[in-house]
Design an enzyme around this catalytic site. Structure first.
Site: not given
Ligand code: GLU
Length: 444
Positions: A126, A166
């Protein structure tokens, strides 16, 4: 003291200023007790939990950019590469003033188990920044994104780490970041997901998190002998997850009565108008106060309040810790039958426990919102084979993935004597695959 309790204490002592990370670690490790207790000697010798709670790598960097007045601004950028046991790091980039290392670590830690649950080969990561895209011009957003990627590009790649959207990072931001990555590295590769359809994006990725949430909720209700059609729901949030959750809910015959933003919330007795919501949020990038102009029958209220409305289903799709104990009590008193998380950790630990004690079905985000990242992994597959699948193909795969996650979580919970506890089930099912891969790969 048990290995789990020792680890929780150690994490709090070692990372004293990261309450959200403590919360995520507590939730996961508490659910893993039956598995950890059964393997305590081996896991201790392998320092398995110590390795699990320590990111493989965390990167923190300066992001300087110039605003429209010619003033230099400085933000902090982060990328936490938490665990690559089952695949390249995968997870979004959050752009919000609240972002700090603890928040990125909580999200990265959750992502390990979520990504494992999808059944696809993606590790957990992340990133993000304390930059606030709200109120910024397109040029300012581009300047920030280019500067952010100038540093981040050193650490990512289609087979190493694949960021995505996100909160605060949508199609516009991904486009600017992708352009800068390509310019700096010369590589036209699937290094980001959530890309536009003209340059390698996947159909249905935009809808995937919200749609997936409803596919999961429908299946969880089905398994408990309840039909989703004809139910009412409260949704919080009005971003990408909320919009497509509302759309799919309405397609499934659910009347959604609420949505919200950080200033207030809307109650629409006739059901939220998704087309109006999209125009306000995606085209005008405006506040929900505008909604009344489209729907005179609706009410706008300042502050919090979506959980006070009498509904069958509650779908928190805004942000972490938005559904508190008193909200859980209000939902229970109003006869709510299920809470399914669209956001990451929107329900506090005490609210989750209360809902479960009341016999309200509870779907944790790492299972019920995994449709977004799962479809990102499908985007990666399409980029690797340089092909694009149809909307129907991707949507069908998404439905199968959500149904599988639901059954795997339910089965794991049952195996350990926690029938219908999808929190325990999701954590155990996600953990089992990661642990297997970590043990097989030795001390790394
Ligand atoms: N931000 C999204 C999550 O919390 C998607 C992450 C992604 O597609 O890599 O899973």
């Amino acid at each position: 003291m048990s290995y789990v309790d020792e680890m929780i204490e150690a994490v709090v002592a070692k990372n004293p200023s990261e309450p959200e990370f403590h919360q995520a670690v507590k939730e996961v490790l508490n659910s893993l007790r039956p598995v950890v207790d059964a393997n305590e000697e081996k896991f201790r010798r392998e320092a398995l939990l110590e390795r699990l709670v320590e990111p493989e790598r965390q990167i923190k960097f300066r992001v300087p950019w110039v605003d429209d007045k010619g003033q230099v601004q400085v933000n902090t950028g982060y990328r936490v590469q938490f665990n690559s046991a089952i695949g390249p790091y995968k997870g979004g980039l959050r752009l919000h003033p609240s972002v700090n290392l603890g928040i990125i670590k909580f999200l990265g830690f959750e992502q390990i188990f979520k990504n494992s649950l999808t059944g696809l080969p993606i590790g957990g990561g992340k990133g993000g920044s304390d930059f606030d895209p709200k109120g910024k011009s397109d040029r300012e957003v581009m300047a920030f994104c280019q500067s952010f990627m100038t540093e981040l590009c050193k650490y990512i790649g289609a087979d190493t780490d694949v960021p995505a959207g996100d909160i605060g990072t949508g199609a516009r931001e991904i486009g600017y970041m992708y352009g800068q990555y390509k310019r700096l590295t010369g590589l036209y590769e699937g290094v980001l997901t959530g890309k536009g359809l003209s340059y390698g994006g996947s159909l249905a990725r935009t809808e995937a998190t919200g749609y997936g949430l409803l596919y999961f909720t429908k299946e969880m209700l089905n398994m408990n002998g309840i039909d989703i059609a004809g139910r009412t729901a409260a949704v919080s949030g009005s971003g990408n997850v909320a919009i497509y959750a509302i759309q799919k809910a309405e397609q499934l015959g659910v009347k959604v009565l609420t949505c919200s933003d950080s200033n207030g919330w809307v109650y629409d007795p006739d059901g939220i108008d998704v087309a109006a919501l999209k125009e306000i949020k995606e085209v005008k990038r405006a506040r929900l106060t505008e909604y009344k102009n489209y729907r005179p029958n609706s009410e706008y209220h300042e502050g919090r309040g979506v959980w006070t409305v009498k509904v069958d289903l509650a779908l928190p799709c805004a942000t972490q810790n938005e559904l508190h104990l008193e909200d859980a009590k209000a939902l229970a008193a109003n006869g709510c039958i299920a809470v399914a998380e669209g956001a990451n950790m929107p329900t506090t630990l005490e609210a989750t426990e209360y809902l479960q004690e009341q016999g309200i079905l509870f779907a944790p985000g790492k299972a019920s919102n995994a449709g977004g990242v799962a479809t990102s992994a499908l985007e990666m597959s399409q980029n690797s084979e340089r092909l694009s699948w149809t909307f129907e193909e991707v949507d069908k795969k998404l439905q199968d993935i959500m149904v599988n996650i639901c059954h795997n979580a339910a089965d794991a919970a049952k195996r350990y004597g926690f029938d219908k506890n999808y929190v325990v089930g999701a954590n155990i099912a996600g953990f089992e695959k990661v642990v297997d891969a970590m043990l097989a790969q030795g001390v790394v």
